[in-house]
Scaffold this active site. Structure first.
Site, PDB file in Angstrom:
ATOM      1  N   ASP A 194      52.657 -32.799  -0.765  1.00 27.40           N
ATOM      2  CA  ASP A 194      52.936 -33.353   0.555  1.00 27.40           C
ATOM      3  C   ASP A 194      51.677 -34.056   1.047  1.00 27.40           C
ATOM      4  O   ASP A 194      50.834 -33.475   1.717  1.00 27.40           O
ATOM      5  CB  ASP A 194      53.358 -32.246   1.511  1.00 27.40           C
ATOM      6  N   ALA A 195      51.556 -35.328   0.666  1.00 26.02           N
ATOM      7  CA  ALA A 195      50.390 -36.122   1.038  1.00 26.02           C
ATOM      8  C   ALA A 195      50.760 -37.335   1.872  1.00 26.02           C
ATOM      9  O   ALA A 195      49.892 -37.974   2.459  1.00 26.02           O
ATOM     10  CB  ALA A 195      49.636 -36.565  -0.211  1.00 26.02           C
ATOM     11  N   LYS A 196      52.046 -37.701   1.885  1.00 23.92           N
ATOM     12  CA  LYS A 196      52.571 -38.792   2.720  1.00 23.92           C
ATOM     13  C   LYS A 196      51.735 -40.056   2.594  1.00 23.92           C
ATOM     14  O   LYS A 196      51.396 -40.693   3.593  1.00 23.92           O
ATOM     15  CB  LYS A 196      52.695 -38.349   4.174  1.00 23.92           C
ATOM     16  N   ARG A 197      51.460 -40.453   1.370  1.00 20.37           N
ATOM     17  CA  ARG A 197      50.665 -41.646   1.143  1.00 20.37           C
ATOM     18  C   ARG A 197      51.520 -42.901   1.349  1.00 20.37           C
ATOM     19  O   ARG A 197      52.721 -42.901   1.091  1.00 20.37           O
ATOM     20  CB  ARG A 197      50.076 -41.646  -0.264  1.00 20.37           C
TER      21      ARG A 197
END
Length: 281
Positions: A97-100
């Site tokens: 879960d890094a939402k890049r």
């Protein structure tokens, strides 16, 4: 199972074998304190290792929130690398879960960090933001396909602020969230048993029958537990697409730590409730 088998197929198998529950690994300062741990790298490592020990051999998916590791700098990222490797070795799939989200070579570099099979942080899937335009995700889509990995694209998120973007109506009359779902359906066309390109769709959003959630891919559903949604809500929210839902629970499980048995029992209770709800749907 071959590590190069597409993520969608591996996820479908894991969901059928272990149930669809995704447990978040969210070592924020208040949870570390609740566990009696210091807000430092040693506390971070103890927290993460305990979660992996408790549930990585029995849940389908673990979802580390990279920000809570990154805040400790390189030593925190080293803990994240080890957490990913140990969890995958125990059989859990990892959704980072890094939402890049960026464009061109920058998006390609983000993709290489998490989706290249030789990267220290290689994960089975990565959360990404499409709000520089869905096409900006192209490098991540391409590398995910090459690596047998997947993406979860923010589409209809559970935070109230998301609506000002996701509910905005385009000139064609379709809103932005629905547009993202349509893009993903095209990515997954013809894939079996399930495509590798999923959407993030909040479990707290109520009736979503006006949306076509049949994208032939997984729907990562935050909001179960502390945010107010329950497993029993899933059929009403997701309708016929409920079998592709990967419900995420973080605090609802993690608050039972640091006792390994208590964490394991909490995860199994949620998993059982989700199985019942999906079967009823």
């Amino acid at each position: 199972m071959s590590p190069m088998e597409p993520f969608g197929a591996r996820l479908r198998h894991a969901m059928d074998e272990r149930g669809p529950l995704c447990v978040g690994i969210d070592p924020h300062a208040s949870l570390l304190a609740d566990w009696g741990l210091n807000d430092d790298v040693a506390g971070l490592e103890r927290f993460s290792r305990t979660v992996v020990e408790a549930v990585a051999d029995r849940v389908a998916v673990l979802k580390p929130q990279s920000a809570f590791f990154e805040r400790f700098g390189s030593r925190g990222v080293a803990v994240l690398e080890k957490t990913v490797q140990e969890a995958r070795a125990a059989g859990a799939l990892i959704v980072m879960d890094a939402k890049r989200g960026d464009i061109g070579s920058t998006m390609a570099a983000y993709a290489e960090s998490f989706l290249h099979k030789d990267a220290p942080l290689f994960s089975d899937a990565l959360t990404v933001s499409p709000y520089l335009g869905y096409g900006s995700l192209g490098p991540a889509v391409e590398l995910a396909r090459e690596s047998g990995a997947g993406l979860f694209v923010l589409a209809l998120t559970s935070n109230p602020e998301g609506g000002e973007v996701q509910h905005a109506v385009r000139p064609d009359g379709r809103n932005v969230g629905a547009t993202m779902l349509a893009h993903l359906a095209r990515e997954n066309a013809g894939e079996s048993p399930m495509g590798s390109f999923g959407a993030v769709v909040g479990a707290t959003l109520g009736d979503l029958s006006s949306y076509d959630l049949d994208i032939n891919g997984p729907l990562l559903a935050p909001g179960i537990g502390a945010q107010g949604a329950t497993p029993a809500d899933l059929p009403a929210v997701f309708g016929p697409a409920v079998r592709t839902v990967v419900p995420n629970v973080s605090r609802g499980v993690l608050r039972h730590g640091p006792d390994v048995v208590a964490l394991r029992d909490a995860a199994e209770r949620f998993a059982d409730e989700i199985r019942v709800a999906v079967a009823a749907g």
